[in-house]
Design an enzyme around this catalytic site. Sequence first.
Site, PDB file in Angstrom:
ATOM      1  N   TYR A 147      61.696  28.628  76.020  1.00 30.57           N
ATOM      2  CA  TYR A 147      62.821  28.178  75.185  1.00 30.57           C
ATOM      3  C   TYR A 147      63.438  26.895  75.759  1.00 30.57           C
ATOM      4  O   TYR A 147      63.579  25.893  75.048  1.00 30.57           O
ATOM      5  CB  TYR A 147      63.862  29.287  75.121  1.00 30.57           C
ATOM      6  CG  TYR A 147      65.030  28.985  74.206  1.00 30.57           C
ATOM      7  CD1 TYR A 147      64.849  28.829  72.836  1.00 30.57           C
ATOM      8  CD2 TYR A 147      66.324  28.874  74.718  1.00 30.57           C
ATOM      9  CE1 TYR A 147      65.922  28.560  71.995  1.00 30.57           C
ATOM     10  CE2 TYR A 147      67.394  28.615  73.883  1.00 30.57           C
ATOM     11  CZ  TYR A 147      67.206  28.451  72.521  1.00 30.57           C
ATOM     12  OH  TYR A 147      68.268  28.183  71.695  1.00 30.57           O
ATOM     13  N   VAL A 189      74.949  38.849  74.239  1.00 28.30           N
ATOM     14  CA  VAL A 189      76.040  39.650  74.793  1.00 28.30           C
ATOM     15  C   VAL A 189      76.896  40.321  73.718  1.00 28.30           C
ATOM     16  O   VAL A 189      77.124  41.538  73.763  1.00 28.30           O
ATOM     17  CB  VAL A 189      76.955  38.763  75.681  1.00 28.30           C
ATOM     18  CG1 VAL A 189      78.118  39.567  76.220  1.00 28.30           C
ATOM     19  CG2 VAL A 189      76.166  38.136  76.793  1.00 28.30           C
ATOM     20  N   PHE A 193      77.160  44.394  73.191  1.00 24.62           N
ATOM     21  CA  PHE A 193      78.395  45.124  73.502  1.00 24.62           C
ATOM     22  C   PHE A 193      78.956  45.791  72.247  1.00 24.62           C
ATOM     23  O   PHE A 193      79.403  46.939  72.288  1.00 24.62           O
ATOM     24  CB  PHE A 193      79.455  44.187  74.089  1.00 24.62           C
ATOM     25  CG  PHE A 193      79.221  43.788  75.526  1.00 24.62           C
ATOM     26  CD1 PHE A 193      78.290  44.433  76.320  1.00 24.62           C
ATOM     27  CD2 PHE A 193      79.973  42.756  76.105  1.00 24.62           C
ATOM     28  CE1 PHE A 193      78.082  44.064  77.647  1.00 24.62           C
ATOM     29  CE2 PHE A 193      79.785  42.377  77.428  1.00 24.62           C
ATOM     30  CZ  PHE A 193      78.837  43.024  78.194  1.00 24.62           C
ATOM     31  N   GLY A 207      74.062  42.503  86.865  1.00 19.96           N
ATOM     32  CA  GLY A 207      74.612  42.052  88.145  1.00 19.96           C
ATOM     33  C   GLY A 207      75.971  42.699  88.364  1.00 19.96           C
ATOM     34  O   GLY A 207      76.197  43.855  87.997  1.00 19.96           O
TER      35      GLY A 207
HETATM   36  N1  LIG Z   1      73.116  31.230  68.287  1.00 15.56           N
HETATM   37  C1  LIG Z   1      73.404  30.545  69.370  1.00 15.56           C
HETATM   38  O1  LIG Z   1      74.333  30.909  70.115  1.00 15.56           O
HETATM   39  C2  LIG Z   1      72.622  29.294  69.706  1.00 15.56           C
HETATM   40  C3  LIG Z   1      72.890  28.672  70.934  1.00 15.56           C
HETATM   41  C4  LIG Z   1      72.201  27.524  71.255  1.00 15.56           C
HETATM   42  C5  LIG Z   1      71.282  26.983  70.370  1.00 15.56           C
HETATM   43  N2  LIG Z   1      71.046  27.610  69.195  1.00 15.56           N
HETATM   44  C6  LIG Z   1      70.023  26.994  68.296  1.00 15.56           C
HETATM   45  O2  LIG Z   1      70.432  27.080  66.949  1.00 15.56           O
HETATM   46  C7  LIG Z   1      69.306  27.308  66.102  1.00 15.56           C
HETATM   47  C8  LIG Z   1      69.542  28.545  65.249  1.00 15.56           C
HETATM   48  O3  LIG Z   1      69.781  29.660  66.094  1.00 15.56           O
HETATM   49  P1  LIG Z   1      70.148  31.083  65.497  1.00 15.56           P
HETATM   50  O4  LIG Z   1      71.014  31.764  66.477  1.00 15.56           O
HETATM   51  O5  LIG Z   1      70.590  30.932  64.109  1.00 15.56           O
HETATM   52  O6  LIG Z   1      68.715  31.789  65.554  1.00 15.56           O
HETATM   53  P2  LIG Z   1      67.982  32.669  64.448  1.00 15.56           P
HETATM   54  O7  LIG Z   1      66.793  33.283  65.119  1.00 15.56           O
HETATM   55  O8  LIG Z   1      68.943  33.566  63.775  1.00 15.56           O
HETATM   56  O9  LIG Z   1      67.502  31.574  63.403  1.00 15.56           O
HETATM   57  C9  LIG Z   1      66.366  30.775  63.615  1.00 15.56           C
HETATM   58  C10 LIG Z   1      65.635  30.638  62.285  1.00 15.56           C
HETATM   59  O10 LIG Z   1      64.477  29.800  62.472  1.00 15.56           O
HETATM   60  C11 LIG Z   1      63.406  30.375  61.716  1.00 15.56           C
HETATM   61  N3  LIG Z   1      62.146  29.893  62.282  1.00 15.56           N
HETATM   62  C12 LIG Z   1      61.665  30.081  63.533  1.00 15.56           C
HETATM   63  N4  LIG Z   1      60.448  29.504  63.664  1.00 15.56           N
HETATM   64  C13 LIG Z   1      60.170  28.910  62.467  1.00 15.56           C
HETATM   65  C14 LIG Z   1      59.074  28.153  61.972  1.00 15.56           C
HETATM   66  N5  LIG Z   1      58.008  27.881  62.743  1.00 15.56           N
HETATM   67  N6  LIG Z   1      59.124  27.708  60.693  1.00 15.56           N
HETATM   68  C15 LIG Z   1      60.194  27.972  59.892  1.00 15.56           C
HETATM   69  N7  LIG Z   1      61.269  28.693  60.311  1.00 15.56           N
HETATM   70  C16 LIG Z   1      61.249  29.149  61.579  1.00 15.56           C
HETATM   71  C17 LIG Z   1      63.612  31.867  61.865  1.00 15.56           C
HETATM   72  O11 LIG Z   1      62.920  32.644  60.922  1.00 15.56           O
HETATM   73  C18 LIG Z   1      65.141  31.976  61.733  1.00 15.56           C
HETATM   74  O12 LIG Z   1      65.530  32.123  60.394  1.00 15.56           O
HETATM   75  C19 LIG Z   1      68.087  27.412  67.018  1.00 15.56           C
HETATM   76  O13 LIG Z   1      67.428  26.166  67.047  1.00 15.56           O
HETATM   77  C20 LIG Z   1      68.696  27.714  68.356  1.00 15.56           C
HETATM   78  O14 LIG Z   1      67.892  27.228  69.413  1.00 15.56           O
HETATM   79  C21 LIG Z   1      71.670  28.764  68.850  1.00 15.56           C
END
Ligand SMILES: NC(=O)c1ccc[n+]([C@@H]2O[C@H](COP(=O)([O-])OP(=O)(O)OC[C@H]3O[C@@H](n4cnc5c(N)ncnc54)[C@H](O)[C@@H]3O)[C@@H](O)[C@H]2O)c1
Length: 318
Positions: A147, A189, A193, A207
Site C-alpha cells: 500500500y 480502528v 471498536f 501494544g
Molecule cells: N479511508 C481513509 O481513511 C483513507 C486514508 C488515506 C487514504 N485513503 C485513500 O482514499 C481512497 C478511497 O479509500 P476508501 O477508504 O474509500 O476505500 P474503499 O476500499 O472503501 O474504496 C476504494 C474503492 O476503489 C475500488 N477499486 C479498487 N481497485 C479498483 C480497480 N482496479 N478498478 C476500479 N475500482 C477499484 C474499490 O472497489 C472501492 O470501491 C483510496 O485511494 C485510499 O488509498 C483513504
Amino acid sequence: MTAKRAVVTGGAGFLGSHLCDALLGEGWNVVVVDNLLTGRRTNLAHLKSDSRFELVERDICEPFDVGRFDYIFHFASPASPVDYMIHGLATLKVGSLGTFHALDLARKYGAKYLVSSTSECYGDPLEHPQTETYWGNVNPIGPRSVYDESKRFTEAVTMAYHRYHQVDTRIVRIFNTYGPRMQINDGRVVPNFMKQALCGEELTVYGNGLQTRSFCYVSDEVDGFLRLAKSDEHLPVNIGNPNEFTMLECAQMVLKVTGSKSQIRYEPLPQDDPKQRRPDITKAQQLLGWEPKVDLETGLRKSLEYFQQAVAAEAAVK
Ligand SMILES: NC(=O)c1ccc[n+]([C@@H]2O[C@H](COP(=O)([O-])OP(=O)(O)OC[C@H]3O[C@@H](n4cnc5c(N)ncnc54)[C@H](O)[C@@H]3O)[C@@H](O)[C@H]2O)c1
C-alpha cells in the site's frame, strides 16, 4: 449551460461515494468507474434514480474511456489494512497501472485531476506532526509496503504527468477518516471498536494502547477534497484532523458514545504499525481556508446509527 462532468474512480467505496454526493450537490454530473473489489453498490444505491449519475463497473488497471469529462477524481485503491493485505498485488497494480490510465484520460480530455494519496506515505514518521515536505520513513519491503509504496508511486507518476505532460494535477494526502459507509470488518480502528462495543465484545487494543492517531470525520475530509480541487496547488496537501488521541482514549470514547459495558483486551502490536500519526494542516489552512469542524465525539455520534444498522445486518445473515 450544461453541467460539468466528473469521473470518480473508486466511487463505490467509502470516501468515493461521499465525494459523489458532494459533487452532485454542487451540480456536477458524475460517472463512477469501480470494479467493486472493496466497494459496494449499496454505497451508491440512493443515487440509482438520479439521471445525473452513472456507475460503470470496470477495472481501471485495464485502459478505460467513459467519454469526455472535465475532472477526474482518482480514488480507486484498497485502503484498509485488511483489504490491502488480502489484495496486495491488486493494490500495487491500481496504484501504478490504474494511475497511468486515469492520468492518460485526463490528458486526452484536457481534464483536471485529483488523486487520493495517504498519510501512509510518511510511514512510521520520525518527524511529528507531519508536514508535506517530510519525505517519510517507509519500509519498502514490509507487509504494508504493497500500500505505502503503491501510493508513493502514485504520487510520483502524478507529478511526472504534471511536469512532462502539463496535466493539471492535485494530490491529497488523506489521514484516517471515519464515518457512515465504512465496512465494519475492514480492520480500521473506528469500525473495529464500534462493532466490538455494539456486540458487547472486548475492544482490541494493540501494544500498550498509547500509540496515537488522529481521526477526521468524513464530511470535513470531503470538504477538503473540494477545496483542493478548486485550487491550483499541484504539490501534496495534508487533509486530516490534527487532534490526536491514544488508542485507549479512542476506545473509551466509543464506549461512551455507544453506552457499551465492553472491556478492553490488549494484543501484540502488528509489524510496522506507526506509533504516532498527526497531520500538520498549516498548508491546508493557509491555502484552502480549510480546517476540520467535527470533533471525535460528535463524529462518532453521527456515525452511530449507521454502525448499529451494519452490525444488525451482519447478525441477520449469520
Ligand atoms: N479511508 C481513509 O481513511 C483513507 C486514508 C488515506 C487514504 N485513503 C485513500 O482514499 C481512497 C478511497 O479509500 P476508501 O477508504 O474509500 O476505500 P474503499 O476500499 O472503501 O474504496 C476504494 C474503492 O476503489 C475500488 N477499486 C479498487 N481497485 C479498483 C480497480 N482496479 N478498478 C476500479 N475500482 C477499484 C474499490 O472497489 C472501492 O470501491 C483510496 O485511494 C485510499 O488509498 C483513504
